[in-house]
Design a protein around this motif. Sequence first.
Motif, PDB file in Angstrom:
ATOM      1  N   MET A  77       1.354  -1.665   0.267  1.00 59.09           N
ATOM      2  CA  MET A  77      -0.190   0.022  -0.412  1.00 59.09           C
ATOM      3  C   MET A  77       0.681   1.180   0.162  1.00 59.09           C
ATOM      4  O   MET A  77       0.837   2.459  -0.642  1.00 59.09           O
ATOM      5  N   TYR A  78       2.129   1.242   0.536  1.00 59.06           N
ATOM      6  CA  TYR A  78       3.111   2.087   0.511  1.00 59.06           C
ATOM      7  C   TYR A  78       3.246   2.847  -0.374  1.00 59.06           C
ATOM      8  O   TYR A  78       3.461   3.910  -0.886  1.00 59.06           O
ATOM      9  N   ARG A  79       3.826   1.650  -1.143  1.00 53.57           N
ATOM     10  CA  ARG A  79       4.326   1.425  -2.324  1.00 53.57           C
ATOM     11  C   ARG A  79       3.800   1.727  -3.738  1.00 53.57           C
ATOM     12  O   ARG A  79       4.205   2.484  -4.776  1.00 53.57           O
ATOM     13  N   SER A  80       2.600   1.418  -3.687  1.00 54.49           N
ATOM     14  CA  SER A  80       1.651   1.207  -5.017  1.00 54.49           C
ATOM     15  C   SER A  80       0.715   2.642  -4.596  1.00 54.49           C
ATOM     16  O   SER A  80      -0.252   2.985  -5.453  1.00 54.49           O
ATOM     17  N   HIS A  81       0.156   2.915  -3.373  1.00 51.18           N
ATOM     18  CA  HIS A  81      -0.233   4.149  -3.337  1.00 51.18           C
ATOM     19  C   HIS A  81      -0.318   5.803  -4.209  1.00 51.18           C
ATOM     20  O   HIS A  81       0.678   5.372  -4.952  1.00 51.18           O
ATOM     21  N   LYS A  82      -1.540   5.755  -4.474  1.00 54.35           N
ATOM     22  CA  LYS A  82      -1.348   7.833  -5.298  1.00 54.35           C
ATOM     23  C   LYS A  82      -1.341   8.813  -4.749  1.00 54.35           C
ATOM     24  O   LYS A  82      -1.669   8.904  -4.144  1.00 54.35           O
ATOM     25  N   PRO A  83       0.320   9.122  -4.930  1.00 56.48           N
ATOM     26  CA  PRO A  83       0.991  10.127  -3.808  1.00 56.48           C
ATOM     27  C   PRO A  83       0.083  11.519  -3.901  1.00 56.48           C
ATOM     28  O   PRO A  83      -0.084  12.156  -4.972  1.00 56.48           O
ATOM     29  N   ALA A 106      16.406  14.768 -17.461  1.00 58.27           N
ATOM     30  CA  ALA A 106      16.296  13.747 -17.624  1.00 58.27           C
ATOM     31  C   ALA A 106      16.579  13.570 -15.952  1.00 58.27           C
ATOM     32  O   ALA A 106      16.553  13.961 -15.396  1.00 58.27           O
ATOM     33  N   ILE A 107      15.901  11.803 -15.975  1.00 56.05           N
ATOM     34  CA  ILE A 107      15.435  11.701 -14.464  1.00 56.05           C
ATOM     35  C   ILE A 107      17.048  10.403 -14.325  1.00 56.05           C
ATOM     36  O   ILE A 107      16.653   9.351 -14.863  1.00 56.05           O
ATOM     37  N   VAL A 108      17.143  10.435 -13.050  1.00 56.67           N
ATOM     38  CA  VAL A 108      17.826   9.768 -12.842  1.00 56.67           C
ATOM     39  C   VAL A 108      17.734   9.440 -10.620  1.00 56.67           C
ATOM     40  O   VAL A 108      18.035   9.794 -10.646  1.00 56.67           O
ATOM     41  N   THR A 109      17.167   7.645 -10.794  1.00 58.20           N
ATOM     42  CA  THR A 109      16.213   8.128  -9.632  1.00 58.20           C
ATOM     43  C   THR A 109      16.924   6.428  -9.012  1.00 58.20           C
ATOM     44  O   THR A 109      16.676   4.927  -9.782  1.00 58.20           O
ATOM     45  N   ASP A 110      16.767   5.961  -7.546  1.00 54.77           N
ATOM     46  CA  ASP A 110      16.285   4.753  -6.963  1.00 54.77           C
ATOM     47  C   ASP A 110      15.623   4.429  -7.319  1.00 54.77           C
ATOM     48  O   ASP A 110      14.749   5.518  -6.227  1.00 54.77           O
ATOM     49  N   GLY A 111      14.959   3.036  -6.920  1.00 50.31           N
ATOM     50  CA  GLY A 111      13.374   2.840  -6.068  1.00 50.31           C
ATOM     51  C   GLY A 111      13.488   2.044  -7.450  1.00 50.31           C
ATOM     52  O   GLY A 111      13.004   1.538  -8.048  1.00 50.31           O
ATOM     53  N   ARG A 112      11.399   2.036  -6.308  1.00 47.05           N
ATOM     54  CA  ARG A 112      10.954   0.700  -7.433  1.00 47.05           C
ATOM     55  C   ARG A 112       9.997   1.265  -8.691  1.00 47.05           C
ATOM     56  O   ARG A 112       9.514   2.568  -8.905  1.00 47.05           O
ATOM     57  N   ILE A 133      15.404   6.683 -15.895  1.00 45.73           N
ATOM     58  CA  ILE A 133      16.994   5.614 -15.015  1.00 45.73           C
ATOM     59  C   ILE A 133      15.912   5.358 -13.769  1.00 45.73           C
ATOM     60  O   ILE A 133      15.711   6.330 -13.244  1.00 45.73           O
ATOM     61  N   ILE A 134      15.496   4.002 -13.821  1.00 51.21           N
ATOM     62  CA  ILE A 134      14.747   3.867 -12.833  1.00 51.21           C
ATOM     63  C   ILE A 134      15.849   2.166 -11.843  1.00 51.21           C
ATOM     64  O   ILE A 134      15.674   1.978 -12.575  1.00 51.21           O
ATOM     65  N   SER A 135      15.781   2.381 -11.092  1.00 51.52           N
ATOM     66  CA  SER A 135      16.850   1.406 -10.578  1.00 51.52           C
ATOM     67  C   SER A 135      16.715  -0.076 -10.788  1.00 51.52           C
ATOM     68  O   SER A 135      16.711  -0.801 -11.157  1.00 51.52           O
ATOM     69  N   GLU A 136      15.542  -0.072 -10.611  1.00 51.27           N
ATOM     70  CA  GLU A 136      14.848  -1.208 -10.797  1.00 51.27           C
ATOM     71  C   GLU A 136      14.699  -1.740 -11.950  1.00 51.27           C
ATOM     72  O   GLU A 136      14.943  -3.236 -12.120  1.00 51.27           O
ATOM     73  N   GLU A 137      14.542  -0.936 -13.010  1.00 46.11           N
ATOM     74  CA  GLU A 137      14.308  -1.326 -14.079  1.00 46.11           C
ATOM     75  C   GLU A 137      15.506  -1.363 -15.087  1.00 46.11           C
ATOM     76  O   GLU A 137      15.512  -1.923 -15.468  1.00 46.11           O
ATOM     77  N   ILE A 138      16.825  -1.110 -14.067  1.00 46.54           N
ATOM     78  CA  ILE A 138      18.140  -1.029 -14.703  1.00 46.54           C
ATOM     79  C   ILE A 138      19.297  -2.568 -14.341  1.00 46.54           C
ATOM     80  O   ILE A 138      19.800  -3.005 -14.544  1.00 46.54           O
ATOM     81  N   GLY A 139      18.361  -2.084 -13.544  1.00 44.78           N
ATOM     82  CA  GLY A 139      19.635  -3.784 -12.046  1.00 44.78           C
ATOM     83  C   GLY A 139      20.309  -3.113 -11.343  1.00 44.78           C
ATOM     84  O   GLY A 139      21.190  -3.968 -11.192  1.00 44.78           O
TER      85      GLY A 139
END
Length: 218
Positions: A77-83, A106-112, A133-139
């Motif tokens: 719920m924390y991760r998927s709520h509409k912020p 561009a954006i470079v961010t860590d997270g899901r 660029i999101i950490s989960e997507e790039i690994g």
Amino acid sequence: MDIKVDNTTVIVFDLDDTLYNELDFLKSAYKSIAIFVEPNDWKALYSKMFSLYRCKVNVFEFVANTYKIEISLLVEMYRSHKPSIQLFDGVLEVFDAIKSKNGKIAIVTDGRSKTQRAKLENLGILNYLDKIIISEEIGTEKPNSANFIAVEKALAGTTYYYIADNLKKDFVAPNTLGWKSVALVDNGKNIHFESHKYMEFQNLPQQFIIDFKDFKII
């Protein structure tokens, strides 16, 4: 701080505590959870949750034990709520100025992926972004240089900037790659507030700013 921008300039931003306060995302999530758990008296629960957080007590554990709810559900719920979050003052003006000079953003961010993209959508800046660029997507996570090299591969340029807040991990790779690095000083609400521990040369940005009004795009 003057930044000369043209069609060979790529300005890259961190997300959390750089474009908005991540604490506001946390509060938004706690509110969403409190309404779900105690719809008729959510404000009292929200108040307790935020107080527990400020006192460094495990909020999810408290809610899970009190209301017999799985922690995994609360985390989801924390991760998927509409912020409900807002950009810092001056961000859109800087973005508009960069685009008016044909610069790239561009954006470079860590997270899901789901969480970070929901933040970007809620902040209303997707139409400004040339690469995300999101950490989960790039690994890989910062300070891994792969996250920044991915920007270089996607967006050709001669000058790259990285604007972020976390001295622990944000500036090591950009500095190594020859980027220009700029730190936004903690406004007193940052989730990560131990910058004083990371004042070694490799962690330091080349410049600091107090807020986005310090930028002048020329």
